[in-house]
Structures are given as C-alpha cells and as structure tokens.
Design a protein around this motif. Structure first.
Motif, PDB file in Angstrom:
ATOM      1  N   CYS A  16      36.515  74.225 -41.296  1.00 36.88           N
ATOM      2  CA  CYS A  16      36.676  75.889 -40.159  1.00 36.88           C
ATOM      3  C   CYS A  16      35.567  76.131 -39.573  1.00 36.88           C
ATOM      4  CB  CYS A  16      37.323  76.603 -40.805  1.00 36.88           C
ATOM      5  SG  CYS A  16      38.720  75.562 -41.710  1.00 36.88           S
ATOM      6  N   THR A  19      34.984  73.870 -37.008  1.00 36.81           N
ATOM      7  CA  THR A  19      34.926  74.362 -35.491  1.00 36.81           C
ATOM      8  C   THR A  19      34.924  76.036 -34.789  1.00 36.81           C
ATOM      9  OG1 THR A  19      37.153  72.781 -36.787  1.00 36.81           O
ATOM     10  CG2 THR A  19      37.711  74.139 -34.897  1.00 36.81           C
ATOM     11  N   LEU A  20      34.949  76.363 -35.687  1.00 35.82           N
ATOM     12  CA  LEU A  20      34.241  77.852 -34.827  1.00 35.82           C
ATOM     13  C   LEU A  20      33.152  78.053 -33.952  1.00 35.82           C
ATOM     14  CD1 LEU A  20      35.462  80.031 -37.314  1.00 35.82           C
ATOM     15  CD2 LEU A  20      36.960  80.076 -35.433  1.00 35.82           C
ATOM     16  N   ASN A  21      32.424  77.017 -34.336  1.00 36.80           N
ATOM     17  CA  ASN A  21      31.044  76.628 -34.465  1.00 36.80           C
ATOM     18  C   ASN A  21      31.106  76.194 -32.678  1.00 36.80           C
ATOM     19  OD1 ASN A  21      28.272  76.742 -33.962  1.00 36.80           O
ATOM     20  ND2 ASN A  21      27.779  75.096 -35.604  1.00 36.80           N
ATOM     21  N   ALA A  23      33.889  76.299 -31.128  1.00 33.07           N
ATOM     22  CA  ALA A  23      34.327  77.253 -30.266  1.00 33.07           C
ATOM     23  C   ALA A  23      33.800  78.999 -29.164  1.00 33.07           C
ATOM     24  CB  ALA A  23      36.540  77.155 -30.791  1.00 33.07           C
ATOM     25  N   LEU A  24      33.182  79.002 -30.427  1.00 29.25           N
ATOM     26  CA  LEU A  24      32.875  80.294 -29.679  1.00 29.25           C
ATOM     27  C   LEU A  24      32.110  80.383 -28.617  1.00 29.25           C
ATOM     28  CD1 LEU A  24      32.594  81.974 -33.435  1.00 29.25           C
ATOM     29  CD2 LEU A  24      34.436  82.469 -31.708  1.00 29.25           C
TER      30      LEU A  24
END
Length: 325
Positions: A16, A19-21, A23-24
């Motif tokens: 998770c 994934t955030l790494n 997307a942000l």
C-alpha cells in the motif's frame, strides 16, 4: 505462526505504501516537463523535443506500465534516472544516505539520552521548581519550528561569531584527511544541535509520563518499605516497568532516521535524503522522489516490525499468545 501473520501484515502495508509512493507525485500539480523547459530551454525546446526527453525517462508510458516498471525495478535496484542529475536514482540515494544517517543518528542519540535523563529526574522530583522549569523549557522549544532554531544558530555561530560554516556537509578544498574530518565535524554541529533541541521534548514528555505512572504503583511503595535506595527504586524498578512507551518512541525516531529533516537539511544545504526530497519535489522528479520515499518507508516499516516483535521480550505483560520469550 503469529510471527508469520505479523510479517504478512507488514508486507501488505508495504505494498500500500509503494502504491501511494507511486501515485502521490503524479497527483501533485505540474509535470517533469515544467522543469525540463525552465530557463534557457524554454526558447529552444519544441513539443517533439520535450516528448523525446520524456520518452528517455520513460514518463510517456501509460500509468499502468510505469507502475509495473516501478515495482519490478525495486527488486533489481533500478529506481529510474533522475531528471535533475541525469544519474541513476539508486546511486544518488545511496550517496546521500550516509549523510542523513550521520546527522540524524547523532541527534537521535543525544536527544534520546537527554530526554530520558531529564524525564526520569523530572518524574522523580515532580512538582518541584526544576521539574516545572524543565517542563516549560521543553514545551517552549517543542513548539518552535526547527527552521527558526536553525536560523538563530546560523545568526549566532556563523554570522556573528564566525565559528561554524553555515552550509554543506564537508569542505570542498580540504587537502588532508584531518582537515576533511574537522570540516565535517564543524558542519555537523548546527544541524545536530537544531534537531536535538527540537526532538528532546518528545522523549522527555514520554519518559516523564511513564515514570510518573510507574512511581505511583504499589510495588514502589513496597520497595520503599524494604528500605531500597532511591537510585535502585528509580532505575531498577520504575524505569524497567516504564520502558515500553519509551522504547516505542525510540523506535519511531529510529524509523524516521533515514527520512531526516527536510527543512533542517534544506536550511543548512546538507546533502541528505531530506534535502533530496525538497529538490525532487521542486523539479517534479518522480523517480528521485519515489526512491527517497522508498528508503524512508522501508526504514519506518522495518523499525515498527522490530518493535512489534520485540515488545514481548521487554515486557511479559504484552506477550501474545503463542510467543514466548
């Protein structure tokens, strides 16, 4: 079996985070092209040239393909190429990591030692003048932004007294190893002092609160009744039973060790991971930003995992069923 479950939970959290790494940085306003056409390039680069540069950095691929390349590259030490430096991200992060570990490691050791010491003394002498004075000082410095402390130190030790350099991590023109080491130590003083002042309060408050609770337990009254010395009661009984929150705070600080302090490193132009994050955000350098965040995320999760697995060894009261010391 319990250990396997804990590790699997952290693996899910890591996915998770990755994934955030990914997307942000792409959600943030602006694109790498904004940086690439800044300055003199704005007049000479056309759309085809910009597209060619984006293709070189694999930023023209569909998002799904970029995400696949990002995940597979992690296992092959291929974190992409930095737009700013034109070098592999893994190489850049690896070269800057020791500087962050140096400044953050020294400051964490100092702040933890100082915070625990004055926290124990504050709980022991709670309600006294020194305890109230220390509490006031900690609350004051804890509410002051670190960059403000850094600017005050620069004004005093660099601009006014001229004792310490105000930027960088090492002397560029050092001719001997002794001069190089001396230059590194001089440039280390103000960043470490800034972070120590800013971080001591958290450890102090945690230690003091835990010790106050421990000192009010019945076994402390029994220890006094048995005629044990104050030193023995404080360090061999109260502190040992108050260690869990202190250990948690310490592991959290250790997990954030790699992340450094972006503001402090930027103020002192210290070439660590924090300053790298600032540079990559300014330039929308996705690969460099992802590589920096990856190192930080792994270090935090790893330290949390170690803390989670070692809690039962420190305090039998929190042992999980099936885990034995």
């Amino acid at each position: 079996m319990i250990y396997v479950k804990i590790v699997l939970q952290y693996v899910l959290v890591l996915f998770c985070v990755l994934t955030l790494n990914f997307a942000l940085p792409r959600i943030a306003p602006g694109t790498p092209a904004t940086y690439l056409i800044t300055g003199i390039d704005v007049q000479i680069m056309n759309e085809e040239q910009i597209a060619e540069v984006l293709h070189e950095f694999k930023l023209d691929l569909p998002i799904v393909d970029q995400f696949k390349n990002y995940l597979t590259g992690i296992f092959h030490k291929d974190l992409g190429v930095s737009i700013i430096y034109g070098r592999p991200v893994f190489e850049i992060v690896l070269s800057r990591l020791p500087w962050t570990l140096l400044v953050m490691g020294v400051s964490l050791a100092l702040s933890a030692s100082l915070g625990i010491l004055i926290g124990v003394i504050g709980a022991w002498k709670r309600g006294g003048t020194r305890d109230i004075g220390a509490l006031f000082a900690v609350m004051f410095f804890g509410s002051v932004p670190p960059f403000w402390i850094a600017m005050l130190l620069i004004t005093l030790f660099s601009a006014t007294l001229g004792w310490l350099p105000s930027y960088g991590a090492y002397p560029i023109a050092a001719t001997t190893s002794g001069a190089y080491i001396a230059g590194v130590l001089k440039r280390l003083v103000m960043p470490v002092l800034t972070l120590t002042i800013a971080k001591t309060g958290s450890m102090y408050l945690t230690t003091r609160a835990s010790m106050v609770i421990a000192l009010e337990e019945d076994y402390i009254l029994l220890a006094h009744a048995k005629g044990l010395t104050e030193k023995t009661i404080i360090f061999r009984h109260a502190l040992r039973n108050a260690i869990l929150p202190i250990y948690t705070n310490l592991m959290m600080g250790l997990g954030a060790l790699v992340g450094g302090a972006a503001v402090v490193e930027t103020v002192f132009s210290y070439p660590g991971i924090g300053n790298t994050i600032y540079e990559s955000v300014s330039a929308r350098d996705y690969s460099l930003l992802q590589g920096s965040f990856l190192i930080i995320s792994i270090s935090i999760l790893l330290c949390n995992l170690i803390a989670d697995l070692t809690y039962p060894l420190l305090d039998p009261r929190v042992r999980r069923q099936g885990i034995s010391a």
